[in-house]
Structure formats: C-alpha cells, structure tokens
Motif scaffolding. Structure first.
Motif, PDB file in Angstrom:
ATOM      1  N   LEU A  26      -7.373 -43.553 -11.591  1.00 33.49           N
ATOM      2  CA  LEU A  26      -8.492 -43.006 -10.824  1.00 33.49           C
ATOM      3  C   LEU A  26      -9.063 -44.029  -9.844  1.00 33.49           C
ATOM      4  CD1 LEU A  26     -10.387 -40.928 -13.527  1.00 33.49           C
ATOM      5  CD2 LEU A  26      -8.968 -40.085 -11.657  1.00 33.49           C
ATOM      6  N   ALA A  27      -8.897 -45.303 -10.157  1.00 32.19           N
ATOM      7  CA  ALA A  27      -9.379 -46.367  -9.271  1.00 32.19           C
ATOM      8  C   ALA A  27      -8.434 -46.598  -8.097  1.00 32.19           C
ATOM      9  CB  ALA A  27      -9.559 -47.655 -10.063  1.00 32.19           C
ATOM     10  N   GLY A  28      -7.261 -45.935  -8.113  1.00 32.16           N
ATOM     11  CA  GLY A  28      -6.367 -46.034  -6.981  1.00 32.16           C
ATOM     12  C   GLY A  28      -5.056 -46.735  -7.260  1.00 32.16           C
ATOM     13  N   ILE A  29      -4.881 -47.266  -8.450  1.00 31.79           N
ATOM     14  CA  ILE A  29      -3.617 -47.924  -8.787  1.00 31.79           C
ATOM     15  C   ILE A  29      -2.566 -46.855  -9.023  1.00 31.79           C
ATOM     16  CG2 ILE A  29      -2.452 -49.380 -10.494  1.00 31.79           C
ATOM     17  CD1 ILE A  29      -5.184 -50.783 -10.856  1.00 31.79           C
ATOM     18  N   ARG A  30      -1.391 -47.031  -8.436  1.00 31.20           N
ATOM     19  CA  ARG A  30      -0.329 -46.034  -8.534  1.00 31.20           C
ATOM     20  C   ARG A  30       0.672 -46.447  -9.598  1.00 31.20           C
ATOM     21  NH1 ARG A  30      -3.209 -42.474  -6.864  1.00 31.20           N
ATOM     22  NH2 ARG A  30      -3.795 -42.484  -4.692  1.00 31.20           N
ATOM     23  N   PHE A  31       0.995 -45.531 -10.456  1.00 30.18           N
ATOM     24  CA  PHE A  31       2.024 -45.722 -11.467  1.00 30.18           C
ATOM     25  C   PHE A  31       3.238 -44.931 -11.001  1.00 30.18           C
ATOM     26  CE2 PHE A  31      -1.918 -46.544 -13.679  1.00 30.18           C
ATOM     27  CZ  PHE A  31      -1.619 -47.648 -14.467  1.00 30.18           C
ATOM     28  N   HIS A  32       4.120 -45.581 -10.276  1.00 26.03           N
ATOM     29  CA  HIS A  32       5.287 -44.918  -9.699  1.00 26.03           C
ATOM     30  C   HIS A  32       6.172 -44.372 -10.809  1.00 26.03           C
ATOM     31  CE1 HIS A  32       4.171 -46.221  -5.734  1.00 26.03           C
ATOM     32  NE2 HIS A  32       4.003 -47.454  -6.203  1.00 26.03           N
ATOM     33  N   GLY A  33       6.531 -43.128 -10.684  1.00 31.39           N
ATOM     34  CA  GLY A  33       7.377 -42.495 -11.676  1.00 31.39           C
ATOM     35  C   GLY A  33       6.612 -41.903 -12.841  1.00 31.39           C
ATOM     36  N   ASN A  34       5.277 -42.049 -12.849  1.00 31.14           N
ATOM     37  CA  ASN A  34       4.483 -41.483 -13.939  1.00 31.14           C
ATOM     38  C   ASN A  34       3.191 -40.898 -13.374  1.00 31.14           C
ATOM     39  OD1 ASN A  34       3.483 -40.694 -16.364  1.00 31.14           O
ATOM     40  ND2 ASN A  34       3.522 -42.709 -17.313  1.00 31.14           N
ATOM     41  N   HIS A  35       3.330 -39.813 -12.657  1.00 33.80           N
ATOM     42  CA  HIS A  35       2.186 -39.141 -12.032  1.00 33.80           C
ATOM     43  C   HIS A  35       1.288 -38.470 -13.070  1.00 33.80           C
ATOM     44  CE1 HIS A  35      -0.093 -37.072  -8.966  1.00 33.80           C
ATOM     45  NE2 HIS A  35       0.216 -35.902  -9.485  1.00 33.80           N
ATOM     46  N   THR A  36       1.792 -38.275 -14.282  1.00 36.17           N
ATOM     47  CA  THR A  36       1.037 -37.567 -15.322  1.00 36.17           C
ATOM     48  C   THR A  36      -0.213 -38.322 -15.758  1.00 36.17           C
ATOM     49  OG1 THR A  36       2.396 -38.527 -17.078  1.00 36.17           O
ATOM     50  CG2 THR A  36       3.076 -36.392 -16.214  1.00 36.17           C
ATOM     51  N   ILE A  37      -0.256 -39.629 -15.551  1.00 40.13           N
ATOM     52  CA  ILE A  37      -1.443 -40.404 -15.942  1.00 40.13           C
ATOM     53  C   ILE A  37      -2.642 -39.968 -15.109  1.00 40.13           C
ATOM     54  CG2 ILE A  37      -2.466 -42.703 -16.000  1.00 40.13           C
ATOM     55  CD1 ILE A  37       0.348 -43.790 -16.586  1.00 40.13           C
ATOM     56  N   GLU A  38      -2.471 -39.901 -13.798  1.00 35.94           N
ATOM     57  CA  GLU A  38      -3.574 -39.481 -12.921  1.00 35.94           C
ATOM     58  C   GLU A  38      -3.933 -38.022 -13.167  1.00 35.94           C
ATOM     59  OE1 GLU A  38      -4.885 -39.387  -8.225  1.00 35.94           O
ATOM     60  OE2 GLU A  38      -2.953 -40.240  -8.782  1.00 35.94           O
ATOM     61  N   VAL A  39      -2.942 -37.186 -13.395  1.00 35.70           N
ATOM     62  CA  VAL A  39      -3.193 -35.770 -13.663  1.00 35.70           C
ATOM     63  C   VAL A  39      -4.014 -35.621 -14.938  1.00 35.70           C
ATOM     64  CG1 VAL A  39      -2.091 -33.591 -14.274  1.00 35.70           C
ATOM     65  CG2 VAL A  39      -1.155 -34.981 -12.427  1.00 35.70           C
ATOM     66  N   SER A  40      -3.664 -36.375 -15.962  1.00 36.90           N
ATOM     67  CA  SER A  40      -4.387 -36.320 -17.229  1.00 36.90           C
ATOM     68  C   SER A  40      -5.845 -36.756 -17.054  1.00 36.90           C
ATOM     69  CB  SER A  40      -3.696 -37.218 -18.254  1.00 36.90           C
ATOM     70  OG  SER A  40      -4.460 -37.330 -19.427  1.00 36.90           O
ATOM     71  N   ALA A  41      -6.062 -37.813 -16.295  1.00 41.01           N
ATOM     72  CA  ALA A  41      -7.418 -38.310 -16.071  1.00 41.01           C
ATOM     73  C   ALA A  41      -8.261 -37.293 -15.305  1.00 41.01           C
ATOM     74  CB  ALA A  41      -7.368 -39.630 -15.312  1.00 41.01           C
ATOM     75  N   ARG A  42      -7.687 -36.711 -14.261  1.00 40.25           N
ATOM     76  CA  ARG A  42      -8.431 -35.712 -13.482  1.00 40.25           C
ATOM     77  C   ARG A  42      -8.730 -34.466 -14.317  1.00 40.25           C
ATOM     78  NH1 ARG A  42      -9.288 -37.136  -8.457  1.00 40.25           N
ATOM     79  NH2 ARG A  42      -7.941 -38.680  -7.489  1.00 40.25           N
ATOM     80  N   LYS A  43      -7.806 -34.101 -15.174  1.00 40.78           N
ATOM     81  CA  LYS A  43      -8.026 -32.957 -16.054  1.00 40.78           C
ATOM     82  C   LYS A  43      -9.207 -33.221 -16.991  1.00 40.78           C
ATOM     83  CE  LYS A  43      -5.709 -29.966 -19.373  1.00 40.78           C
ATOM     84  NZ  LYS A  43      -4.477 -29.666 -20.098  1.00 40.78           N
TER      85      LYS A  43
END
Length: 69
Positions: A26-43
C-alpha cells in the motif's frame, strides 16, 4: 469550481490488521509476480470501510446523491 465531499465522522480512527508485506504494498512497494499482496490489503481496507460506515455494495444499490454532499 471546487467540490467538497463531507464525510460524516471523517476524523474517527479505524483499525485494520495488515501484514508487513500488505503495508509495504500500500505504501507503493511493488512485489513483482505477486500482485495478490496489494489486492489482499485493499480488500481489507474496503471491508473495514464497509463495516465502519455500513455502506451497501455498489451492485446492490446506488449511493444517493445526498450522501455525497
């Protein structure tokens, strides 16, 4: 022309439990190949907002204009 949205109780605090990776995403760090982390946080954030303000889902009913102003 400027529009201001008034949010009732907008200064209240809400607690959301996130993993360190979710917080980083959420702070802007990208986890390439694992988009589910950001999706989980936004959910988790969306669920907290819905719970706190008892917001109906968009597919159930539209938001009344009076609630936006």
């Amino acid at each position: 022309m400027s529009l201001t949205a008034k949010i009732p109780h907008g200064e209240e605090t809400v607690t959301v439990e996130l993993t360190v990776k979710e917080l980083m995403a959420l702070a802007g760090i990208r986890f390439h190949g694992n988009h589910t982390i950001e999706v989980s946080a936004r959910k988790k954030l969306n669920e907290a907002i819905e719970e706190k303000f008892d917001i109906e889902r968009a597919d159930e009913a539209p938001i009344a204009y009076q609630q936006l102003v």
